[in-house]
Design a protein around this motif. Sequence first.
Motif, PDB file in Angstrom:
ATOM      1  N   TRP A   1      19.714 -20.708  27.562  1.00  0.00           N
ATOM      2  CA  TRP A   1      18.335 -20.854  27.123  1.00  0.00           C
ATOM      3  C   TRP A   1      17.473 -21.542  28.157  1.00  0.00           C
ATOM      4  N   TRP A   2      18.026 -22.518  28.864  1.00  0.00           N
ATOM      5  CA  TRP A   2      17.235 -23.322  29.792  1.00  0.00           C
ATOM      6  C   TRP A   2      16.650 -22.461  30.911  1.00  0.00           C
ATOM      7  N   ASP A   3      17.476 -21.624  31.510  1.00  0.00           N
ATOM      8  CA  ASP A   3      16.978 -20.737  32.574  1.00  0.00           C
ATOM      9  C   ASP A   3      16.030 -19.686  32.016  1.00  0.00           C
ATOM     10  N   GLU A   4      16.353 -19.184  30.828  1.00  0.00           N
ATOM     11  CA  GLU A   4      15.491 -18.162  30.224  1.00  0.00           C
ATOM     12  C   GLU A   4      14.116 -18.725  29.900  1.00  0.00           C
TER      13      GLU A   4
ATOM     14  N   LEU B   1       9.416 -29.955  21.039  1.00  0.00           N
ATOM     15  CA  LEU B   1       8.413 -29.230  21.821  1.00  0.00           C
ATOM     16  C   LEU B   1       8.371 -29.748  23.254  1.00  0.00           C
ATOM     17  N   ALA B   2       8.533 -31.037  23.436  1.00  0.00           N
ATOM     18  CA  ALA B   2       8.551 -31.611  24.780  1.00  0.00           C
ATOM     19  C   ALA B   2       9.725 -31.084  25.598  1.00  0.00           C
ATOM     20  N   VAL B   3      10.889 -30.949  24.966  1.00  0.00           N
ATOM     21  CA  VAL B   3      12.042 -30.381  25.664  1.00  0.00           C
ATOM     22  C   VAL B   3      11.745 -28.948  26.098  1.00  0.00           C
ATOM     23  N   ARG B   4      11.096 -28.182  25.226  1.00  0.00           N
ATOM     24  CA  ARG B   4      10.736 -26.807  25.580  1.00  0.00           C
ATOM     25  C   ARG B   4       9.817 -26.771  26.793  1.00  0.00           C
ATOM     26  N   LEU B   5       8.818 -27.639  26.819  1.00  0.00           N
ATOM     27  CA  LEU B   5       7.895 -27.691  27.950  1.00  0.00           C
ATOM     28  C   LEU B   5       8.613 -28.122  29.231  1.00  0.00           C
ATOM     29  N   ALA B   6       9.515 -29.085  29.125  1.00  0.00           N
ATOM     30  CA  ALA B   6      10.265 -29.526  30.304  1.00  0.00           C
ATOM     31  C   ALA B   6      11.143 -28.405  30.840  1.00  0.00           C
ATOM     32  N   ALA B   7      11.737 -27.632  29.928  1.00  0.00           N
ATOM     33  CA  ALA B   7      12.549 -26.495  30.367  1.00  0.00           C
ATOM     34  C   ALA B   7      11.683 -25.447  31.051  1.00  0.00           C
ATOM     35  N   GLU B   8      10.488 -25.226  30.537  1.00  0.00           N
ATOM     36  CA  GLU B   8       9.577 -24.262  31.149  1.00  0.00           C
ATOM     37  C   GLU B   8       9.095 -24.736  32.520  1.00  0.00           C
ATOM     38  N   ALA B   9       9.129 -26.045  32.729  1.00  0.00           N
ATOM     39  CA  ALA B   9       8.786 -26.598  34.041  1.00  0.00           C
ATOM     40  C   ALA B   9       9.979 -26.590  34.990  1.00  0.00           C
ATOM     41  N   GLY B  10      11.170 -26.348  34.465  1.00  0.00           N
ATOM     42  CA  GLY B  10      12.373 -26.431  35.284  1.00  0.00           C
ATOM     43  C   GLY B  10      12.662 -27.862  35.714  1.00  0.00           C
ATOM     44  N   ASP B  11      12.277 -28.821  34.883  1.00  0.00           N
ATOM     45  CA  ASP B  11      12.394 -30.246  35.217  1.00  0.00           C
ATOM     46  C   ASP B  11      13.593 -30.836  34.483  1.00  0.00           C
ATOM     47  N   ALA B  12      14.753 -30.812  35.136  1.00  0.00           N
ATOM     48  CA  ALA B  12      15.988 -31.262  34.505  1.00  0.00           C
ATOM     49  C   ALA B  12      15.980 -32.751  34.165  1.00  0.00           C
ATOM     50  N   PRO B  13      15.571 -33.654  35.079  1.00  0.00           N
ATOM     51  CA  PRO B  13      15.564 -35.072  34.713  1.00  0.00           C
ATOM     52  C   PRO B  13      14.652 -35.384  33.538  1.00  0.00           C
ATOM     53  N   LEU B  14      13.512 -34.705  33.460  1.00  0.00           N
ATOM     54  CA  LEU B  14      12.613 -34.926  32.327  1.00  0.00           C
ATOM     55  C   LEU B  14      13.259 -34.450  31.031  1.00  0.00           C
ATOM     56  N   SER B  15      13.964 -33.326  31.080  1.00  0.00           N
ATOM     57  CA  SER B  15      14.693 -32.862  29.891  1.00  0.00           C
ATOM     58  C   SER B  15      15.680 -33.928  29.430  1.00  0.00           C
TER      59      SER B  15
ATOM     60  N   GLU C   1      24.204 -34.836  31.432  1.00  0.00           N
ATOM     61  CA  GLU C   1      24.977 -33.708  31.978  1.00  0.00           C
ATOM     62  C   GLU C   1      24.319 -33.133  33.229  1.00  0.00           C
ATOM     63  N   ASP C   2      25.131 -32.809  34.217  1.00  0.00           N
ATOM     64  CA  ASP C   2      24.734 -32.008  35.376  1.00  0.00           C
ATOM     65  C   ASP C   2      23.449 -32.529  36.019  1.00  0.00           C
ATOM     66  N   GLN C   3      22.495 -31.624  36.255  1.00  0.00           N
ATOM     67  CA  GLN C   3      21.302 -31.980  37.016  1.00  0.00           C
ATOM     68  C   GLN C   3      20.392 -32.966  36.287  1.00  0.00           C
ATOM     69  N   ARG C   4      20.511 -33.057  34.977  1.00  0.00           N
ATOM     70  CA  ARG C   4      19.675 -34.020  34.255  1.00  0.00           C
ATOM     71  C   ARG C   4      19.967 -35.437  34.731  1.00  0.00           C
ATOM     72  N   TYR C   5      21.218 -35.704  35.038  1.00  0.00           N
ATOM     73  CA  TYR C   5      21.581 -37.018  35.565  1.00  0.00           C
ATOM     74  C   TYR C   5      21.578 -37.025  37.094  1.00  0.00           C
ATOM     75  N   VAL C   6      22.143 -36.000  37.700  1.00  0.00           N
ATOM     76  CA  VAL C   6      22.300 -35.974  39.155  1.00  0.00           C
ATOM     77  C   VAL C   6      20.954 -36.070  39.873  1.00  0.00           C
ATOM     78  N   LEU C   7      19.942 -35.359  39.374  1.00  0.00           N
ATOM     79  CA  LEU C   7      18.637 -35.335  40.026  1.00  0.00           C
ATOM     80  C   LEU C   7      17.711 -36.468  39.575  1.00  0.00           C
ATOM     81  N   ALA C   8      18.142 -37.253  38.605  1.00  0.00           N
ATOM     82  CA  ALA C   8      17.307 -38.351  38.108  1.00  0.00           C
ATOM     83  C   ALA C   8      17.262 -39.486  39.123  1.00  0.00           C
ATOM     84  N   SER C   9      16.192 -40.238  39.101  1.00  0.00           N
ATOM     85  CA  SER C   9      16.073 -41.417  39.959  1.00  0.00           C
ATOM     86  C   SER C   9      17.014 -42.505  39.436  1.00  0.00           C
ATOM     87  N   PRO C  10      17.328 -43.507  40.264  1.00  0.00           N
ATOM     88  CA  PRO C  10      18.241 -44.566  39.803  1.00  0.00           C
ATOM     89  C   PRO C  10      17.791 -45.250  38.517  1.00  0.00           C
TER      90      PRO C  10
END
Length: 464
Positions: free
Chosen positions: A136-139, A241-255, A284-293
């Motif tokens: 769903w996230w990529d879609e 709804l915020a999660v949906r918008l973050a996914a549409e932005a491709g923003d993993a840390p925000l998700s 999980e994955d990029q949500r944590y890996v790409l997040a700032s400290p």
Amino acid sequence: MPRTRNTRLAAVIAELGWSQEQVAAKFRRVAAESDAADLSLVTRSHVSQWVLGSRPQDRAARILCETLSRGLRRPVSAVEIGLASGAADVSAVEWSGDTASSLVALGSGDLDMERRHMLAASAYSLAGLALPPGSWWDEAYEQARDRSLTAAGTVSAADVASVREMMTFFSQRDQRRGGADGRDALVAYLRTDVASLLSRRAPSEEVRRDLFSAAAELTYLAGWTAFDASVHSVAQRYFTLAVRLAAEAGDAPLSGHILRAMAHQAVDLRHPRQALELASASVEDQRYVLASPREKALLGVVHARALAAADRKKDALAALLRAEDDLGQAGDGGSAVEEPGRVFFFAQASLAHETACTLRDLGDLKGAEKQFKLSVRTRRKQTFRRTHSVTLGYLGAVQAQQGAIDAACATWTEALDAMDGVQSGRARDTVVQMRRALSPFRGRGGSAAADLDERAREVLRNVG
């Protein structure tokens, strides 16, 4: 017209095993703690009439829900006990559809007083916490990038900056005054300005993504303020709804940031399994890996709270250590990695607060007291007045649990001082819990506990 027996309410009372007289007695106790003196005369006859189909007034319905929630040790909504049959069910929240239209619809309902009442009375949905499948996230991102636009005009980088400025303003206000203060203005801005921008063409994919990230952050904040105001079903809708918008932005840390908030809410509402699923997804994955400290530390400490709620002590303590290490990487002045504005509030005081909550839930009251005191000592009190008052409320409760009632009274006095001007359901809850803990000491004329209880009654009229 004959009334229809309220079988839902009857079933919940039967589940508790209480008599109607017991329901009335416990109702009166909650009413007294909530400073609802006009409801202190409720009797078994009132409860009988409610079961037979009469509808209590709104305040009585809310106190009845709280009374039953305490007995069952889980949230009980007006929908569940048949007192808000026309209310929308939050389980209708979906992971699909046009986000701009969804934002307008949700904002319109939230601002309309009659529809707001229905939204607020609707059930916090466990089904609504189930995450969408991995594909769903990529879609969601691809569909947002290719969707047709309905509004004239072009979004500029300055428009995005304006949305972020509003995020900063409302977020700082929330920290000082609480989620119930200024929430209408935030929702109105989302429903009009932000929804309009989401329907316009962006000059580049970078600007589009930045816009959707900014909109997601502000929608998340609308959810957080609703959560702090104890309007949990509405908060759940905004978070989704915020999660949906973050996914549409491709923003993993925000998700991850938003999923963390949903996990925090689920922990507070005593849904440990769902809280752990959400918190685990947030790291999980990029949500944590790409997040700032700093954001990693925030995600990690809420993960620790969810693990503690699920009675996984060893894992919870390990998650606390990792969160402490992550915050250490941020440094006093920030790290080389740019920190997003949404984590401006998270520093040593916040880490200590959440650590204390985790230790408290694990049964380590002395450790929790130490961390709550660290949080109180290190927080910028005027900037973060709402959280400061809540921390003091929790600290007093931990002290009272250990039998140190004089220390608890001193701490609670500070908490009530800090609540001046705060409009927060969470702060209000600490006062209600305070009065409950003080109840054995009422009636002792001149005692510190009796004086504090009287002052707490006054604060309840103003805190949210």
